[in-house]
Design an enzyme around this catalytic site. Structure first.
Site, short mmCIF file in Angstrom:
data_model
loop_
_atom_site.label_atom_id
_atom_site.label_comp_id
_atom_site.label_asym_id
_atom_site.label_seq_id
_atom_site.Cartn_x
_atom_site.Cartn_y
_atom_site.Cartn_z
N ARG A 132 0.83 -1.22 0.00
CA ARG A 132 0.00 0.00 0.00
C ARG A 132 0.87 1.27 0.00
NH1 ARG A 132 -0.49 4.64 2.69
NH2 ARG A 132 -0.17 3.57 4.69
N HIS B 247 4.54 4.66 12.81
CA HIS B 247 4.71 4.53 11.36
C HIS B 247 5.79 5.54 10.97
CE1 HIS B 247 2.70 4.13 7.23
NE2 HIS B 247 3.35 5.27 7.07
N HIS C 154 8.57 7.01 8.49
CA HIS C 154 9.27 7.09 7.20
C HIS C 154 10.73 7.41 7.52
CE1 HIS C 154 6.00 6.77 4.15
NE2 HIS C 154 5.28 6.93 5.25
N CYS D 185 4.05 9.21 0.38
CA CYS D 185 2.69 9.67 0.13
C CYS D 185 2.72 10.69 -1.00
CB CYS D 185 2.13 10.29 1.41
SG CYS D 185 0.52 11.06 1.17
N ASN E 106 9.00 4.15 3.78
CA ASN E 106 8.85 3.67 5.15
C ASN E 106 10.17 3.09 5.60
OD1 ASN E 106 5.92 2.97 3.84
ND2 ASN E 106 5.75 3.44 5.99
P1 HMG Z 1 -12.92 14.36 -3.06
O1 HMG Z 1 -12.53 14.66 -4.47
O2 HMG Z 1 -13.15 15.52 -2.14
O3 HMG Z 1 -14.16 13.35 -2.96
O4 HMG Z 1 -11.77 13.43 -2.46
P2 HMG Z 1 -15.63 13.36 -3.48
O5 HMG Z 1 -16.46 12.73 -2.40
O6 HMG Z 1 -16.00 14.72 -3.99
O7 HMG Z 1 -15.56 12.35 -4.71
C1 HMG Z 1 -14.84 12.64 -5.90
C2 HMG Z 1 -14.84 11.41 -6.80
O8 HMG Z 1 -14.13 10.36 -6.14
C3 HMG Z 1 -16.25 10.87 -7.06
O9 HMG Z 1 -16.21 10.25 -8.33
C4 HMG Z 1 -16.40 9.79 -6.03
O10 HMG Z 1 -17.30 8.80 -6.39
C5 HMG Z 1 -15.01 9.23 -5.97
P3 HMG Z 1 -16.76 11.02 -9.65
O11 HMG Z 1 -18.19 11.31 -9.35
O12 HMG Z 1 -15.92 12.27 -9.79
O13 HMG Z 1 -16.53 10.02 -10.75
N1 HMG Z 1 -14.69 8.62 -4.67
C6 HMG Z 1 -14.26 7.36 -4.53
N2 HMG Z 1 -14.03 6.38 -5.42
C7 HMG Z 1 -13.62 5.20 -4.95
N3 HMG Z 1 -13.39 4.96 -3.62
C8 HMG Z 1 -13.61 5.91 -2.71
C9 HMG Z 1 -14.06 7.18 -3.16
N4 HMG Z 1 -14.37 8.32 -2.53
C10 HMG Z 1 -14.75 9.20 -3.46
N5 HMG Z 1 -13.39 5.67 -1.41
C11 HMG Z 1 -11.15 11.63 -1.05
C12 HMG Z 1 -11.84 12.97 -1.14
C13 HMG Z 1 -10.94 11.31 0.43
C14 HMG Z 1 -12.01 10.56 -1.70
C15 HMG Z 1 -9.78 11.73 -1.80
O14 HMG Z 1 -9.10 12.86 -1.32
C16 HMG Z 1 -8.89 10.53 -1.60
O15 HMG Z 1 -9.22 9.42 -2.02
N6 HMG Z 1 -7.70 10.73 -0.99
C17 HMG Z 1 -6.78 9.64 -0.70
C18 HMG Z 1 -5.37 10.15 -0.70
C19 HMG Z 1 -4.43 9.03 -0.33
O16 HMG Z 1 -4.73 7.86 -0.50
N7 HMG Z 1 -3.23 9.39 0.20
C20 HMG Z 1 -2.25 8.43 0.57
C21 HMG Z 1 -2.62 7.63 1.75
S1 HMG Z 1 -2.35 8.48 3.31
C22 HMG Z 1 -0.69 8.15 3.66
O17 HMG Z 1 0.01 7.67 2.83
C23 HMG Z 1 -0.19 8.42 5.04
C24 HMG Z 1 0.00 7.15 5.85
O18 HMG Z 1 0.91 6.27 5.20
C25 HMG Z 1 0.53 7.48 7.24
C26 HMG Z 1 1.75 8.43 7.23
O19 HMG Z 1 2.72 8.15 6.50
O20 HMG Z 1 1.68 9.43 7.97
C27 HMG Z 1 -1.32 6.39 6.05
MG MG Z 2 3.05 6.47 5.22
#
Ligand code: HMG
Ligand code: MG
Length: 305
Positions: free
Chosen positions: A11, A203, A205, A236, A245
C-alpha cells in the site's frame, strides 16, 4: 517484549510509484509477504482512483491474493464509499486516516481534520459491525511538509478523537521521516497519558535515516507495534520530500538488538523485497549497494524512496 510488524509495502510502498505496476505483481508481492510470517499486511487502499491511480486495482488485488490462515489483510478507507468497497473485497481490517496538520489533511483527503473525523463517524461502527478491526492513522505527527514542526498537543487531540470514535488501534505517522528520538519521547510523554499504550503503533518514514532510532526509542517506552515496508519502499503523493517507510529488514534487526522478540522470517522478507526490486527495476534498501563487475561493492546508490 513481543513486537508486531505491520507490512506496508503493497500500500504505502506502491501508492507513490509513477510507473504502472501490474496487478499480478502486487498479488505476487502480497503472497510472498504472507509466506514471510507477518500477521498483518496492508494490501491496498480503497481511495478515489483519481487521487491515487496506482491503487485503483485494490479490489482485484484482494480477490486474487492467497490468504493465509491467521494473517490480517488490511486496507485504507477514507470514507463510507471506501468502506463499502473494503467490505465487498472481504478486507479483514480497515484504516481511516487523518492528520495533525490541517494543510496536509486538506491536500491529502480534501477535508479539515474535523470534517475527516465526522466522515469516519459512520465508518468505524459499520466496519466493526461487519466484523472488521479498525485502525486510525494520525499523519504528520511530528513534521508537516507545509506547516513545519507539529507540537504534541494537536496530535494527542486527534488521537483521542479517533479512540473515542472506537478505533482499535492508532498508527502515529512521521509522514515525511523527519522526527528525532527526542521528539518521539516528547510526544509519548503526552500521548501515553491520553491513550492506552497497547493501542499505539508507530509509522516511521526514513528520510534522514533516524527511523530505526525512533522505533527503538518508542519500544523502550513500551510500544510494540510498528509499520515498515519490505525494501524500504513508500511515500505519500501528497507529502513532497518524504522517503520510504523504514525498511522491514533494518527495523527488525534494530528492534531485535534492543531485545524485541519478532516472529518474522527475514529471508522471506528479503525474497519479497527482491521480487519488488525486480518489478520496479531498481535496488531497494538504504544500505543495499549494487555489485560491480569485479565483485566489489560500489557506493552511491540512491536511498529507496
Ligand atoms: P474528493 O474529491 O473531495 O471526494 O476526495 P468526493 O467525495 O468529492 O468524490 C470525488 C470522486 O471520487 C467521485 O467520483 C467519487 O465517487 C469518488 P466522480 O463522481 O468524480 O466520478 N470517490 C471514490 N471512489 C472510490 N473509492 C472511494 C471514493 N471516494 C470518493 N473511497 C477523497 C476525497 C478522500 C475521496 C480523496 O481525497 C482521496 O481518495 N484521498 C486519498 C489520498 C491518499 O490515498 N493518500 C495516501 C494515503 S495516506 C498516507 O500515505 C499516510 C500514511 O501512510 C501514514 C503516514 O505516513 O503518515 C497512512
Ligand atoms: Mg506512510
Amino acid at each position: 517484549m513481543k513486537v508486531r510488524i505491520v507490512e506496508m509495502a503493497p500500500r504505502d510502498g506502491l501508492q507513490n510509484e509513477q510507473a504502472r505496476i501490474p496487478t499480478e505483481t502486487k498479488v505476487a508481492l502480497v503472497d510472498a509477504l504472507s509466506e514471510a510470517g507477518y500477521d498483518e499486511i496492508e494490501v491496498s487502499a480503497f481511495v478515489a482512483p483519481k487521487w491515487v491511480p496506482q491503487l485503483a486495482d485494490a479490489a482485484e488485488v484482494f480477490a486474487r491474493i492467497r490468504r493465509r490462515e491467521g494473517v490480517t489483510y488490511a486496507a485504507l478507507v477514507p470514507n463510507e464509499q471506501g468502506l463499502d468497497r473494503a467490505i465487498e473485497a472481504r478486507a479483514d481490517k480497515v484504516a481511516v486516516f487523518t492528520a495533525a496538520s490541517e494543510t496536509f489533511n486538506r491536500k491529502n483527503i480534501n477535508a479539515s481534520i474535523d470534517e475527516s473525523i465526522a466522515r469516519f463517524a459512520p465508518v468505524v461502527p459499520r466496519a466493526r459491525a461487519a466484523g472488521m478491526r479498525v485502525r486510525g492513522y494520525v499523519s504528520t505527527a511530528f513534521w508537516c511538509p507545509y506547516e513545519g514542526a507539529i507540537a504534541p498537543g494537536p496530535v494527542v487531540a486527534v488521537a483521542k478523537q479517533l479512540i473515542d470514535l472506537g478505533v482499535d488501534e492508532l498508527s502515529i505517522g512521521d509522514t515525511i521521516g523527519k522526527a528525532k528520538p527526542e521528539e518521539v519521547n516528547a510526544l509519548l510523554d503526552r500521548l501515553l497519558d491520553a491513550v492506552p499504550q497497547d493501542q499505539i503503533a508507530f509509522h516511521f518514514h526514513d528520510t534522514y535515516g533516524l527511523a530505526t532510532a525512533n522505533a527503538v526509542a518508542a519500544y523502550e517506552r513500551g510500544i510494540t507495534v510498528f509499520d515498515a515496508s519490505a525494501g524500504g519502499v513508500g511515500g505519500c503523493p501528497y507529502a513532497p520530500g518524504a522517503a520510504g517507510n523504514v525498511g522491514t529488514e533494518e527495523l527488525v534487526v534494530a528492534l531485535r538488538a534492543a531485545g524485541a522478540e519478532i516472529a518474522l522470517d527475514l529471508a522471506g522478507v528479503s525474497a519479497a523485497s527482491a521480487l519488488l526490486a525486480s518489478a520496479l527495476g531498481r535496488t531497494l534498501g538504504r544500505r543495499a549497494r549494487p555489485s560491480t563487475p569485479n565483485g566489489a561493492s560500489s557506493s552511491g546508490s540512491p536511498p529507496a524512496s
